[in-house]
Design a protein around this motif. Sequence first.
Motif, mmCIF file in Angstrom:
data_model
loop_
_atom_site.group_PDB
_atom_site.id
_atom_site.type_symbol
_atom_site.label_atom_id
_atom_site.label_comp_id
_atom_site.label_asym_id
_atom_site.label_seq_id
_atom_site.Cartn_x
_atom_site.Cartn_y
_atom_site.Cartn_z
ATOM 1 N N TRP A 96 5.308 -2.438 4.316
ATOM 2 C CA TRP A 96 5.062 -1.038 3.937
ATOM 3 C C TRP A 96 5.604 -0.074 4.992
ATOM 4 O O TRP A 96 6.067 1.025 4.679
ATOM 5 C CB TRP A 96 3.574 -0.794 3.648
ATOM 6 N N MET A 97 5.610 -0.511 6.247
ATOM 7 C CA MET A 97 6.199 0.330 7.286
ATOM 8 C C MET A 97 7.720 0.355 7.141
ATOM 9 O O MET A 97 8.375 1.367 7.427
ATOM 10 C CB MET A 97 5.824 -0.196 8.664
ATOM 11 N N PRO A 162 -0.932 -1.334 3.200
ATOM 12 C CA PRO A 162 -0.551 -0.037 3.749
ATOM 13 C C PRO A 162 -1.714 0.667 4.440
ATOM 14 O O PRO A 162 -2.861 0.550 4.007
ATOM 15 C CB PRO A 162 -0.082 0.748 2.534
#
Lengths: 346, 517
Positions: A96-97, A162
Amino acid sequence: MSGTRIELRTAPHAHAPVDVPLIMRHVIYALLPIVAWSVWLFGLGTLLLILTVTATALATERLLGGEGGERSIRDGSAVITGLLLALTLPPAFPLWMGVVAAVAAIGLGKMLFGGLGMNPLNPALVGRAFVQAAFPASITTWIPPLGAERFTSVAPSTLAPPFLRPEGLAEWIADQRVDAFTGATPLGLFKFDGVITPLRDLLAGTTAGSAGETPALLIVACGLYLAFRRFLDWRIPLAVMAGVVLAAGPLHLLDAERFPDPWFMLLSGGLMLGAWFMATDMVGSPVTPWGVLIYGLLIGLLTVVIRLFGGLSEGVMYAILLANAATPLIERLTQPRVFGAARRKE
Amino acid sequence: MSGRRLHEFPGGLKLEGHKSLSNAHPIRRAPLSELLVIPLQQHIGEPAEPLVKVGQKVLKGEPIAKPQGYISVPIHASSSGTVIAIDDHPVPHPSGLSAPCILIKTDGDDKWCEPPRFILDDWREMEPSALRNRIREAGIVGLGGAGFPTFIKLNPGTAPAVDWLILNGAECEPYITCDDLVMRERAEQIVGGLLVMRHALHAARCLIGIEDNKPEAIARLGEVVAALGDDTIEVVPVPTRYPAGGEKQLIKVLTGREVPSNGLPLDVRVVCHNVATAAAVFQAVEDGRPLVSRVVTVTGHGIQDPCNLEVPIGTPVEDLLREAGHFTDSFERLIIGGPMMGFEITSLRVPVIKTTNCLLAVARDELPGAGPQLPCIRCGACAETCPARLQPQMLYWYSQARDFDRVQDFKLFDCIECGCCSYVCPSHIPLVHYYRYAKTEIWAREREREKADHARRRHEFRQERLEREKRERQERLRKKQAAAKAGSDKKAEIQAALARVKQKKAKQAADGEATDK
């Protein structure tokens, strides 16, 4: 209006068989061996990261490109940004990063300025700088290469949900049955423990580090391919490396204990990937012959300064971004003498 | 041949020559057309002014238009016949517009007029100015493409001396072979013309520069020059590299001198003429023949029988195409000039003029067009190839932004429009088109500014006149008032005097009365 279509064709009527998509395609070809080696070294999680980041880059370009978005993803530049960005991220970086990084790269680094050809800074590095500031812990969490379970399991951080802190990697790394992994890159090892990684590991890339920055030899080979096909300005990587040697060499001679030799500086960290594939981004680099030289030397010099005297162990990213920002100035100062213009000292 | 040390110009391109399409056969005479269309403007400068009337009979070589102003040359009838119109007609120009032309219906006799008397004189004993005049009278302009009146370029003016007279036989543009054929077949005329030009210029040395892809021409001219036994004349093969035939580029290659930006070759004591122009000069001076025909290459895969033709000026393009076997099935478009600097025409009625060197009938897929335009990615390919060492990507940036001051800072006017930058651009940007746009826009603005300056001067002058008139009026008024004031003072004086007289009289009267008593 009537149905008549008037096509205006002006000289020259002939054209070289080269276009932007062709150049981009070859850059992608040149990146693929690095991607493959990176997946071999770090496993399934890295493959997922590369795919996610590249797909996000394409989707961002398509969405923010509006009506032209469909056309602009076809030129291949978003794929390059996505691949390059993924290769600069830690192999077990949370997916998610990675998405955040890709959106920042294309959105802030490229589309905000007007899309292809308008970005003053290298978009992939803008994305990386963004997550470096946003997720300082995850961007410096490394896994060992060639882990035993790398193709059958994924590091827990990769699939972290996330907005939650990723769980520790200690247990997963223990499962990989790798000898004496300290969790630091060669540059980190040197900076904080004074340990020099063997040259052989640096050349092959069998060290901790970002997904695609470690195999120095392979990166040079892929870069040379592009240089021979004339899709890359070979003077830039050469100038960058010269800058590193010119800055690190005298320091090493001065105090070999404190300052590593230029070979180590050249082959460790992201220098090779940066010199061959990031600094050579055409949009943000100068065109003038002297400008190219100054730009490359500046990157090499800044990298060494940041690595040896700064708080971070690696400085290639900021060195390139700073040199990108200096490009218009460098170009203005290095305008070539126009044919027929008086020589300055005559 | 010579072992002269050559120099290099920056940038340039290796291009596919396609010369063997058309250079295999000798020059053929094109058949005489029924109608000749002769534009009044075939050269750089002022157009010529018609000397003939509609219905008038003319002979071949007779002047039919006279020059207007200094930068202008006369125009001659290229065959005998009758003037049937003086009117606008499509001309070979990128705009596709029409321009004034003299239309001659030929009578088929192709009868020459009386040759002028001057051919009896020996040019070796003539004053250069008289020689220049003769060349001007023959209507000769640069046949390489620009069409600048030749006699002006044979005038060294106040320049100290001409070191080099260069004949340009480079013919660097792909497909075109007319100069090649003229060099092979008319080498004596070219060298003769070179000697005439040298006499007019008092040039110390002469060079004939030819690209090394034309070995026959080099050999032929070499023989003729060797027979002359003059070691100040050299035939020099130059490397084939587009645009080696650009005047400034050829001068650089041959002499190492750079024509200054905004300057002329004369500034570096060099004069450069095209080889075919030299041949035309020789014909004019030796035989008294004005420029009434030229050699034109008809080539491309879109035509059945590519060739070089000796064509009377004014011959419609369609007649030439017929002579070359007409279009093939794959014909797509027609270009006047070469693929790098030529322009597309849409009307087959346009005539061949003095500067028409090539008709290129392009077949489908022969010259793949540039794809759709993409954003500039600053790859720098254009800057690498620019023979003027410009930064085409910056010129493009500021041209499209209409920043005409900055674009001139990047030396827009040093661009020779050779097309190298557009040729290599991977984003398919029609760069040269942008530069032409910027140039025209700047010229238009300059004219506007001049007009505005003129208007401003007139306005200021008028203001000044009005001021002056106002001042004068006030001055007059002031004088009048002063005069009026002065008038009223006198009246008072008279009144006072009268009063005094009255007083006196009254006193006298009183005195008298008193005495009387």
